[in-house]
Design a protein around this motif. Structure first.
Motif, mmCIF file in Angstrom:
data_model
loop_
_atom_site.group_PDB
_atom_site.id
_atom_site.type_symbol
_atom_site.label_atom_id
_atom_site.label_comp_id
_atom_site.label_asym_id
_atom_site.label_seq_id
_atom_site.Cartn_x
_atom_site.Cartn_y
_atom_site.Cartn_z
ATOM 1 N N GLY A 123 0.812 -1.217 0.000
ATOM 2 C CA GLY A 123 0.000 0.000 0.000
ATOM 3 C C GLY A 123 0.845 1.267 0.000
ATOM 4 O O GLY A 123 0.552 2.226 -0.730
ATOM 5 N N LEU A 124 1.901 1.272 0.790
ATOM 6 C CA LEU A 124 2.740 2.470 0.871
ATOM 7 C C LEU A 124 3.604 2.660 -0.378
ATOM 8 O O LEU A 124 3.813 3.790 -0.818
ATOM 9 N N VAL A 125 4.108 1.552 -0.941
ATOM 10 C CA VAL A 125 4.935 1.665 -2.150
ATOM 11 C C VAL A 125 4.075 1.977 -3.365
ATOM 12 O O VAL A 125 4.328 2.930 -4.100
ATOM 13 N N MET A 130 6.044 5.503 -1.699
ATOM 14 C CA MET A 130 7.087 5.518 -0.678
ATOM 15 C C MET A 130 8.196 4.535 -1.063
ATOM 16 O O MET A 130 7.940 3.524 -1.716
ATOM 17 N N HIS A 131 9.426 4.822 -0.660
ATOM 18 C CA HIS A 131 10.545 3.922 -0.915
ATOM 19 C C HIS A 131 10.288 2.598 -0.186
ATOM 20 O O HIS A 131 9.812 2.586 0.954
ATOM 21 N N ALA A 135 8.866 1.887 3.714
ATOM 22 C CA ALA A 135 7.561 1.230 3.797
ATOM 23 C C ALA A 135 7.657 -0.100 4.533
ATOM 24 O O ALA A 135 6.791 -0.442 5.343
ATOM 25 N N ASN A 136 8.708 -0.844 4.282
ATOM 26 C CA ASN A 136 8.895 -2.120 4.954
ATOM 27 C C ASN A 136 9.120 -1.917 6.451
ATOM 28 O O ASN A 136 8.622 -2.693 7.274
ATOM 29 N N THR A 137 9.842 -0.881 6.826
ATOM 30 C CA THR A 137 10.074 -0.575 8.243
ATOM 31 C C THR A 137 8.752 -0.310 8.958
ATOM 32 O O THR A 137 8.518 -0.821 10.064
ATOM 33 N N ILE A 138 7.884 0.436 8.349
ATOM 34 C CA ILE A 138 6.566 0.723 8.938
ATOM 35 C C ILE A 138 5.754 -0.565 9.074
ATOM 36 O O ILE A 138 5.144 -0.824 10.116
#
Length: 166
Positions: A123-125, A130-131, A135-138
């Motif tokens: 969703g974020l990418v 988003m990078h 995004a993976n960190t979130i």
């Protein structure tokens, strides 16, 4: 209405309050468990993120495929560390059948957590541009919270801790 594990946990503190000796020891034990859980989880995150980066940047894998591979290896590392260190004060049986059962529970919970993390990553990418690393960190942070509560409430649940301390 059925009580959740968290509601049962809160009620188990009883009328003694937070100042009783028993509850102070319990708070101390739970705090050590959260710190241990965080340290083990951090090692899994480092493994997962390093592998994600290497698989995307050097092996040129699609970021979602790389995330599945790297997350799987990170959570495998964590199961054995949680079993040996974080939840060592929880009374449990170490037969192959019981250990396999906890592994299956753990894998199921982490699969759900991975699904949550991958949904957030996608969703974020794809949705916000988003990078993938941010995004993976979130996604990892959200899935860690989810995984912790299922770990203490289901996988390593015990009302009778052993005398082993951290």
């Amino acid at each position: 209405m059925k009580e959740t594990a968290i509601v049962k946990w809160i009620k188990s503190w009883g009328n003694e309050g937070l100042n009783s000796k028993t509850n102070k020891e319990r708070i101390s034990r739970e705090l050590r468990r959260v710190i241990s859980y965080s340290l083990v989880g951090g090692s899994g995150v480092l493994i997962s993120m390093a592998l994600l980066w290497a698989l995307v940047e050097y092996a040129h894998l699609f970021y979602l495929v790389a995330a599945i591979i790297s997350t799987t290896l990170g959570i495998t590392n964590n199961f054995f560390l949680y079993e040996k260190w974080t939840f060592r004060d929880v009374k449990r049986q170490f037969t192959l059948k019981k250990l396999s059962g906890r592994w299956l529970q753990y894998s199921f919970v982490r699969l759900m957590g991975m699904g949550i993390g991958l949904a957030i990553l996608t969703g974020l990418v794809e949705g916000l541009g988003m990078h993938y690393f941010i995004a993976n960190t979130i996604g990892i942070i959200v899935s860690i919270i989810f995984n912790y509560f299922l770990s203490i409430g289901w996988i390593w649940k015990s009302n009778t801790p052993t005398n082993k301390q951290f």
